[in-house]
Scaffold this motif. Sequence first.
Motif, PDB file in Angstrom:
ATOM      1  N   ARG A 155       1.834   1.564  -0.932  1.00 38.90           N
ATOM      2  CA  ARG A 155       1.517   0.344  -0.179  1.00 38.90           C
ATOM      3  C   ARG A 155       2.280   0.334   1.144  1.00 38.90           C
ATOM      4  NH1 ARG A 155       0.138  -4.929  -2.403  1.00 38.90           N
ATOM      5  NH2 ARG A 155       0.321  -6.518  -0.790  1.00 38.90           N
TER       6      ARG A 155
ATOM      7  N   GLY B 172      -7.680   1.614  -4.726  1.00 31.07           N
ATOM      8  CA  GLY B 172      -6.879   0.895  -3.746  1.00 31.07           C
ATOM      9  C   GLY B 172      -7.727   0.331  -2.627  1.00 31.07           C
TER      10      GLY B 172
ATOM     11  N   HIS C 187      -6.490  -8.489  -2.468  1.00 36.95           N
ATOM     12  CA  HIS C 187      -6.136  -9.104  -3.744  1.00 36.95           C
ATOM     13  C   HIS C 187      -7.298  -9.058  -4.727  1.00 36.95           C
ATOM     14  CE1 HIS C 187      -2.552 -10.350  -1.672  1.00 36.95           C
ATOM     15  NE2 HIS C 187      -3.254 -11.057  -0.800  1.00 36.95           N
TER      16      HIS C 187
ATOM     17  N   ARG D 112      -2.456  -1.299  -0.397  1.00 35.55           N
ATOM     18  CA  ARG D 112      -1.849  -1.300  -1.720  1.00 35.55           C
ATOM     19  C   ARG D 112      -1.754   0.160  -2.117  1.00 35.55           C
ATOM     20  NH1 ARG D 112      -5.824  -2.119  -6.678  1.00 35.55           N
ATOM     21  NH2 ARG D 112      -4.218  -0.683  -7.380  1.00 35.55           N
TER      22      ARG D 112
ATOM     23  N   GLU E 267      -7.551  -5.795  -6.374  1.00 34.34           N
ATOM     24  CA  GLU E 267      -6.535  -5.587  -7.401  1.00 34.34           C
ATOM     25  C   GLU E 267      -6.852  -6.347  -8.674  1.00 34.34           C
ATOM     26  OE1 GLU E 267      -3.080  -6.822  -5.163  1.00 34.34           O
ATOM     27  OE2 GLU E 267      -2.483  -4.735  -4.854  1.00 34.34           O
TER      28      GLU E 267
ATOM     29  N   SER F 178     -12.891  -0.952  -8.896  1.00 34.72           N
ATOM     30  CA  SER F 178     -11.737  -1.784  -8.536  1.00 34.72           C
ATOM     31  C   SER F 178     -12.104  -3.243  -8.488  1.00 34.72           C
ATOM     32  CB  SER F 178     -11.183  -1.366  -7.172  1.00 34.72           C
ATOM     33  OG  SER F 178     -12.082  -1.687  -6.143  1.00 34.72           O
TER      34      SER F 178
END
Length: 251
Positions: A16, A36, A202, A69, A205, A245
């Motif tokens: 990151r 990522g 976000h 990230r 993630e 992801s």
Amino acid sequence: MTQDNSIDFARFEMFRGQSFGRHAHDEHQLAWASSGVVMVGIEDRCWVLPPHLALWIPGGVRHTTAALRETVLQGVYLDPAGCPFTWTAPTVLAVSPLARHLIGYLAGEPSAAARAHAEAVLVEVLRPTDGAVFELPLPTDARAREVAGLLLDEPADPRGLDEFAHAIGSSARTLLRLFLAQTGMTFNQWRVHARLQAALVHLAEGEPVGRVAERVGYATPSAFVAAFRRVTGHTPAAYFAGSRSGAGVEG
């Protein structure tokens, strides 16, 4: 990087915040994060790319690349002399599950015949996305750029244009004019795009929409989802459809 192939590959495991400073390649490049989120900057534009999107960067175009990230960046390189694509400007491409699989396969060591077939299929399935893309133009004037930097650092900053103007010793009218002239957006439109671009990190993630909404400055999840839909035409879940992801994204 593989050698003596029509398409070459490189794999970079990035932590990151790790970045590659401004540079260029002789080859055309497809910058893609297989996991990522990666940000690519070219001149006064930047793109935030989760794994279902990649950026075509023509050979010779100077760019920066940063991991937002922990990220696995896949570089796909094509020799301009034999490249079948005709895109002459940075272009966002959709990375379908098939394209993802083919890139992973080609980055290995298939036989010459299998490689030739897989490369031909990859060329066929790589296409510009027809969905909304978070491309964020950046103002060039130092005053507007300072305000943009403050919002990029803290998307949830609640200050209005008057307060930002006071903080940097300018006027609200001047900032409004600069944002519109140099980004093609009003200040409020630019702020929305900056917040949604930050939200992608976000969401990629797997964070819940409610938490993401709060992180980027929205009072309620519904207000965030409504803004996301206005800009992209999709809910966050639909935007990430087909991306591993994006699993778990709701809304």
